[in-house]
Design a protein around this motif. Structure first.
Motif: not given
Lengths: 180, 48, 568
Positions: C517-523, C528-530, C536-543
């Motif tokens: 979810g965090g990755g999709i939000l960042a996308f 496509l900024d890796t 975003g993925v890390l933030g999503g995991i923390i949340a």
């Protein structure tokens, strides 16, 4: 078995079947009737409930007595924020002024530019209920003026308001006098 | 707008029917149909 | 004053967590009032030292400012109508109509799907209105309710999904919904934002999220908490779905009239053909009309009123007012803001946590925190910090607001979801995992994608930079739903009687879905900024970790004690 006998003793959990049935399925919602089940917090719960109910009553009665009843109807949906540039004096958080008017929060009213409102009515068209925002702001402006004259409003609120240009010209004299 | 809401309606109808243990082809079809109606009604309520 | 904010925030969060985890065994109202009083004392001391007595004397007024009357009165009017419907036989009439619908081509399941999505279609400004009126009806589908059409498991799914849909429907409501808070701010750039720029993304995400909730309740919640729903199965020999002869339900004529009045009131409240007016007034007028036409007593209406959600909500507002007056929300915003400076998180990671914040800390009404945090989010845009452009801000707002608006569902502090739990006679907290999972993993990313690929182009058609690509939305919907359904089905297969292991499996699922979810939000925000996607993925995991850890491991021992007194 009589109703009194059915009641659980203090500290006991009331079983599902002997809770009062109001609507099918949602009888556990008669929550405050369960308060007597909770031993050590009994009086604390009563005080808390009294506090909640008093706060609700105060929120409704205060604007009625102060001649600003329309504030009660505000949804606080903040649709009025869409006024944006259409507000000639640059107020951006109109709902804050409504809430401030409802509870007589002078600091909140001044901080959000309530004293510079010229009551043009542009924001009213954005209200989903078309509440009389200019009228509500005017009533609160007069309340605030009275409080300023009586010295109730803290100096800091007024000083900050003056420094940030949040005081309209019709109120400047009162504000300056109060600070002096 | 209505196409995408019809799509999500059908998708959600299928998932809900599956969750309700109504998984025969007829029931899945009915779930999708109910979802389609819900999706179209939803899209009709939105600003265009 | 800034220091004071941190203290009051710590008091509030501390008390809430202690209550949620069962260390304070008292009703939430009491805890919330306690939090208010503590804030009053601490704030009063600070203010007296800094500004003198006048400032302290005005504090109660500021606290009262936290009370939002609208959801309270909306709930009361909804309950009023429910009482009227019940007394006049309106529910019998509804059952009769549903009986006809079942025999129509859409059948039982089609009818239930429409019923589940009815709240979002009608989009009332508080989900409790429809929930209060219709939950008793849904209950009748089960064995205990009389119809006996659905099994216990089906009824749990039906009630849970309907309540989920209800407790998110206040978001896209055009008559005072939560989404309008953010739409007002977006009006600075999108001239027609107040027409409902956030409505479609919310409605889309909610429809998909509701379906995932249904699946989660079926495959996860019922396995995690097998003994925490007191609904009864039909005894052997009594026909349920499909079996036996169908009973034709007869309803009194007053019931049909009451139902017609109810539907008319709802339609007038939604479409406002008689001019702009508060939805409460319309519903009360409808209830009064029921008294006259259907010959019911005022007492019947009053009997529909349920006190818990009303008082819990009011107490929640008071506590929020206390926090606002003592700078607690400013402290919270500055903590969230400071996450940007952590390199691993950056803006994308911080936003992935920020959008989930109300799911992490679900309060009794979304408006409490939304009113405080949306202005902060707005400042992340061009208005101050410039972390985001206007279009990016709109995307984040869409993700944030659907999360916020659905947060009253899983709240055990008097949230709307408790109405569903009450109806299915489940322990408080039963639906929390399902509701928070769907908000986090499905709704927030889906709303962001919808905003990016469709809604921005609708509200700013002159800007070619705003893409319109409904295939992309459909593809993302399939992927998001597919991945999460796979997780749910996979999880349900590996559950076993070991509670701790199951909780760990669920948490793992939350972490995976949260990361995606965090990755999709960042996308959606940075394409496509890796680096940003990883952040975003890390933030999503923390949340997700925070959300997953707040989902109850077991129910009976903890929350029963919290909410209904100690078990003998």
């Amino acid at each position: 078995m009589s109703d009194t006998e059915k009641l659980p003793k203090i500290g006991e959990k009331r079983s599902d079947s002997n809770q009062p049935l109001i609507l099918p399925g949602i009888h556990r919602y008669q929550f405050f009737s369960n308060l007597k089940d909770r031993g050590w917090t009994l009086n604390l719960d009563r005080v808390a409930l009294f506090g909640v109910v008093s706060a609700l009553l105060a929120t409704i009665i205060k604007p009625l007595l102060r001649g600003n009843p329309a504030t009660i109807y505000c949804y606080e949906c903040r649709a009025c924020y869409a006024t944006q540039d259409r507000c000639p004096v640059g107020i951006s958080l109109q709902a804050e002024l409504v809430v401030a008017g409802r509870v007589l929060d002078y600091d909140r009213f001044i901080r959000n530019g309530g004293l510079k409102c010229i009551r043009c009515g542009n924001c009213q068209s954005y209200c989903v209920q078309y509440l009389p925002l200019p009228k509500m702001f005017e009533v609160m402006q007069q309340e605030t003026r009275r409080a300023i004259v009586a010295g109730i409003v803290p100096r800091e609120s007024l000083t900050r308001g003056l420094e940030k240009g949040l005081v309209g010209k019709e109120f400047i004299d009162d504000v300056v006098r109060s600070i002096a | 707008m209505w196409i995408i809401f019809a799509f999500v309606g059908v998708l959600s109808g299928l998932i809900i029917a599956y969750a309700l243990e109504m998984t025969s082809p007829k029931e899945l079809f009915q779930g999708a149909l109910g979802g389609l109606i819900a999706g179209l009604l939803m899209s009709a309520m939105l600003p265009h | 004053m800034e220091f004071l904010g941190y203290i009051t925030l710590a008091i509030f969060l501390g008390l809430m967590l202690l209550t949620l985890f069962g260390y304070i065994r008292t009703p939430v109202q009491t805890v919330l009032v306690l939090s208010t009083i503590l804030c009053l004392i601490v704030g009063g001391l600070f203010r007296f030292t800094a500004y003198g007595w006048n400032s302290v004397a005005l504090m109660p007024n500021e606290f009262l400012g936290g009370i939002i009357l609208h959801p309270i009165t909306a709930l009361l009017t909804g309950l009023f109508l429910a009482g009227g419907l019940k007394a006049s036989g309106g529910f019998e009439a509804l059952k009769a109509i549903l009986g006809y619908l079942r025999r129509s081509p859409i059948g039982l399941v089609g009818t239930l799907v429409i019923l589940i999505n009815l709240p979002v279609i009608s989009s009332l400004p508080c989900g409790r209105i429809l929930a209060a009126a219709l939950l008793p009806l849904l209950f009748t589908f089960g064995f205990e309710g009389g119809l006996g059409i659905l099994t216990k498991s089906q009824l749990i799914v039906l009630i849970g999904a309907f309540t989920r849909n209800s407790m998110g429907s206040c978001g896209p409501s055009p008559i005072g919904g939560v989404g309008q808070i953010a739409e007002g701010f977006l009006g600075s750039f999108f001239p027609t934002a107040s027409d409902g720029i956030l409505r479609a993304p919310q409605a889309f995400a909610l429809m998909l999220g509701t379906a995932v909730v249904a699946l989660f309740l079926k495959f996860i919640s019922q396995k995690l908490y097998p003994n925490d729903v007191a609904l009864r199965e039909a005894p052997a020999g009594i026909a349920t779905q499909g079996g036996g002869s169908e009973i034709r339900i007869k309803a009194p004529i007053q019931g049909f009239i009451a139902l017609a009045i109810f539907v008319m009131s709802l339609l007038i409240a939604i479409f406002q053909p008689l001019g702009k007016m508060p939805v409460q007034s319309v519903l009360v007028a409808g209830a009064l009309l029921m008294i006259v036409v259907c010959r019911i007593r005022l007492n019947d209406l009053l009997e529909g009123i349920i006190l818990l959600p009303v008082t819990a909500m009011a107490a929640g507002f008071l506590a929020a007012g206390a926090l606002a007056a003592t700078g607690g929300f400013v402290a919270l915003a500055s903590i969230l803001n400071s996450l940007v400076s952590i390199k691993a998180l950056g803006v994308a990671g911080m936003l992935a946590i920020f959008v989930q914040f109300q799911t992490i800390l679900p309060l009794s009404c979304a408006r409490i925190l939304t009113a405080a945090l949306v202005p902060t989010l707005y400042l992340f845009g061009p208005a101050q910090f410039n972390f985001l452009s206007w279009s990016q801000l709109a995307i984040v707002m869409a993700a944030y607001i659907i999360n916020a608006t659905t947060s009253c569902g899983p709240s055990p502090l008097g949230g709307g979801g408790m109405m569903g739990e009450g109806t299915m006679r489940a322990e408080t907290g039963f639906i929390k995992g399902a509701y928070t999972f769907a908000s986090m993993a499905v709704m927030a990313p889906m709303a962001a994608i919808f905003m990016k690929f469709l809604n921005l182009s609708v509200f700013q058609p002159s800007d070619p930079g705003f893409a319109r690509n409904i295939y992309m939305i459909a593809a993302f919907a399939l992927v998001i739903a597919g991945v999460n359904i796979t997780f749910i089905l996979l999880g349900s297969r590996i559950f076993n009687p070991n509670v701790s292991r199951n909780f760990f499996v669920q948490l793992l699922g939350f972490l995976f879905s949260g990361g995606i979810g965090g990755g999709i939000l960042a996308f959606a925000l940075f394409e496509l900024d890796t680096t940003k996607i990883c952040q975003g993925v890390l933030g999503g995991i923390i949340a997700a970790a925070l959300i997953g850890l707040m989902a109850p491991k077991t129910l009976s021992k903890r929350l029963t004690a919290t909410l209904s007194g100690p078990t003998p």
